[in-house]
Design a protein around this motif. Structure first.
Motif, short mmCIF file in Angstrom:
data_model
loop_
_atom_site.label_atom_id
_atom_site.label_comp_id
_atom_site.label_asym_id
_atom_site.label_seq_id
_atom_site.Cartn_x
_atom_site.Cartn_y
_atom_site.Cartn_z
N LEU A 122 0.84 -1.20 0.00
CA LEU A 122 0.00 0.00 0.00
C LEU A 122 0.88 1.24 0.00
O LEU A 122 1.84 1.32 0.76
N GLU A 123 0.52 2.18 -0.83
CA GLU A 123 1.25 3.45 -0.74
C GLU A 123 0.81 4.19 0.51
O GLU A 123 -0.39 4.40 0.72
N PRO A 124 1.77 4.61 1.38
CA PRO A 124 1.36 5.24 2.64
C PRO A 124 0.52 6.49 2.42
O PRO A 124 -0.32 6.84 3.24
N GLY A 151 -5.98 11.14 -7.98
CA GLY A 151 -5.16 11.83 -8.97
C GLY A 151 -3.69 11.53 -8.77
O GLY A 151 -2.95 11.28 -9.73
N HIS A 152 -3.26 11.53 -7.52
CA HIS A 152 -1.86 11.22 -7.19
C HIS A 152 -1.46 9.85 -7.77
O HIS A 152 -0.42 9.71 -8.41
N GLU A 153 -2.31 8.86 -7.57
CA GLU A 153 -2.00 7.52 -8.08
C GLU A 153 -2.02 7.48 -9.61
O GLU A 153 -1.23 6.77 -10.24
N ILE A 154 -2.92 8.23 -10.19
CA ILE A 154 -3.00 8.24 -11.65
C ILE A 154 -1.75 8.90 -12.25
O ILE A 154 -1.26 8.47 -13.29
N VAL A 155 -1.22 9.91 -11.57
CA VAL A 155 0.04 10.51 -12.05
C VAL A 155 1.13 9.44 -12.10
O VAL A 155 1.89 9.35 -13.07
N HIS A 156 1.20 8.59 -11.07
CA HIS A 156 2.20 7.51 -11.10
C HIS A 156 2.00 6.61 -12.33
O HIS A 156 2.96 6.22 -12.98
N LEU A 157 0.74 6.28 -12.61
CA LEU A 157 0.46 5.42 -13.76
C LEU A 157 0.96 6.05 -15.05
O LEU A 157 1.57 5.39 -15.89
N ASN A 172 9.10 10.88 -8.38
CA ASN A 172 7.82 10.23 -8.64
C ASN A 172 6.75 10.76 -7.68
O ASN A 172 5.65 11.17 -8.11
N GLU A 173 7.07 10.78 -6.38
CA GLU A 173 6.09 11.23 -5.38
C GLU A 173 5.88 12.74 -5.45
O GLU A 173 4.75 13.22 -5.34
N GLY A 174 6.97 13.47 -5.63
CA GLY A 174 6.86 14.93 -5.69
C GLY A 174 6.06 15.39 -6.90
O GLY A 174 5.19 16.26 -6.80
N PHE A 227 8.47 13.71 3.84
CA PHE A 227 9.00 13.16 2.59
C PHE A 227 8.16 13.62 1.40
O PHE A 227 8.69 14.09 0.39
N TYR A 228 6.83 13.51 1.51
CA TYR A 228 5.96 13.89 0.39
C TYR A 228 5.95 15.40 0.19
O TYR A 228 6.02 15.88 -0.95
N ASP A 229 5.86 16.16 1.28
CA ASP A 229 5.80 17.63 1.15
C ASP A 229 7.10 18.18 0.58
O ASP A 229 7.10 19.05 -0.30
ZN LIG Z 1 2.67 8.13 -4.57
#
Ligand SMILES: [Zn+2]
Length: 299
Positions: A122-124, A151-157, A172-174, A227-229
């Motif tokens: 799972l992505e945290p 949307g965040h997950e779709i950007v990864h895709l 990738n996360e940023g 990390f994400y911010d």
């Molecule tokens: Zn992510």
């Protein structure tokens, strides 16, 4: 500035695409045997093996959906195609040659989702599972455009389609946070809501050193928010500083070049090394600027 006008144009373009998609009602169902592509991902096979009789299927221009009820899949399809267009414009790229569609699996019952979770990580941040270009999510009220998680997950895709060999975790996360927050805000505005993207400032003493952040292969479990911010702010900063340089850096990192050498080559005369970037980035990361790319680049 150039990058902000490009981004505004891409949002405008994508917003009109959403309006068109919205006009057609629910996603038309297609027999599995009639889908244009199969998913080679073994996790996809595992998902469809959970109560196999329940799964329905559909596809749009860039995605294939597996779902139980079309009312769950239709909003996902709108958001998926919306993000695809925003990202393709933002990356100034055409569709990759021989492009394949990304598969999205939408679970409904919590017990089935829990059953499936043992197969993937799972992505945290979002609670979705992204694996080798396929996305697995549980249908959730949170995924009805009320925030940027889907949307965040779709950007990864979509990033996976353009950079199939992978890009560093912070990038990738940023990038996923950066695009999905701005796209979400503009989508809300297109629907008549007042919305501004929000990016959180980070206290200087909490900042992860860039040499550590850029080398990470997964988000730090003890500092997930930072990390994400921080990754998002770093992407915003690099893109706002010089958009063509940012795209060159992205390409170099996608070819797995080290950050330390790719940075000065992509930003000649601007950042001689990671330390000089860090010096300028520290102020930006901790400044509460209110937050869209437009505002950032106009400063
Ligand atoms: Zn992510």
């Amino acid at each position: 500035m150039r990058c902000s006008s490009i981004f505004a144009m891409s949002i405008l373009f994508a917003t009109s695409a959403v309006a068109q998609i919205n006009e057609s009602s629910s996603l038309p169902e297609i027999e599995f045997s009639q889908l244009s592509q199969r998913d080679p991902n073994p996790l996809g096979e595992k998902a469809l093996a959970i109560h196999p009789e329940q799964w329905k299927h559909a596809e749009t221009e860039h995605f294939i959906y597996h779902f139980v009820h079309s009312y769950a899949a239709t909003p996902v399809s709108v958001e998926a195609e919306f993000h695809y267009r925003v990202i393709a414009k933002e990356l100034e790229r055409d569709q990759p040659a021989g492009d394949v569609k990304s598969h999205i699996y939408i679970f409904e019952r919590p017990e089935e989702w829990q059953q499936f979770q043992v197969f993937g990580n799972l992505e945290p941040w979002s609670g979705g599972i992204h694996s080798a270009g396929s996305l697995f999510v549980q249908r959730n009220p949170a995924y009805k455009f009320s925030n940027n998680l889907l949307g965040h997950e779709i950007v990864h895709l979509v990033l996976h389609r353009f950079y199939a060999d992978g890009i560093p975790c912070w990038l990738n996360e940023g990038f996923a946070q950066f695009i999905s927050k701005d796209a979400h805000a503009s989508y809300e505005r297109a629907r008549g809501y007042i919305s501004k993207p929000h990016s959180d400032a980070i206290a200087p003493q909490d900042l992860i050193p860039l040499s550590v952040l850029t080398a990470a292969t997964r988000p730090f479990s003890d500092r997930v928010h930072i990390f994400y911010d921080e990754s998002e702010r770093l992407v915003r900063f690099l893109a706002a500083t010089d958009k063509p340089a940012f795209l060159a850096l992205l390409d170099a990192l996608a070819r797995h070049q080290p950050f330390e050498s790719a940075l000065p080559r992509s930003y000649p005369g601007k950042f001689a090394n990671t330390a000089s970037l860090e010096e300028k980035f520290r102020d930006y990361a901790s400044k509460d600027f209110g937050t869209s790319l437009q505002q950032a680049s106009n400063e």
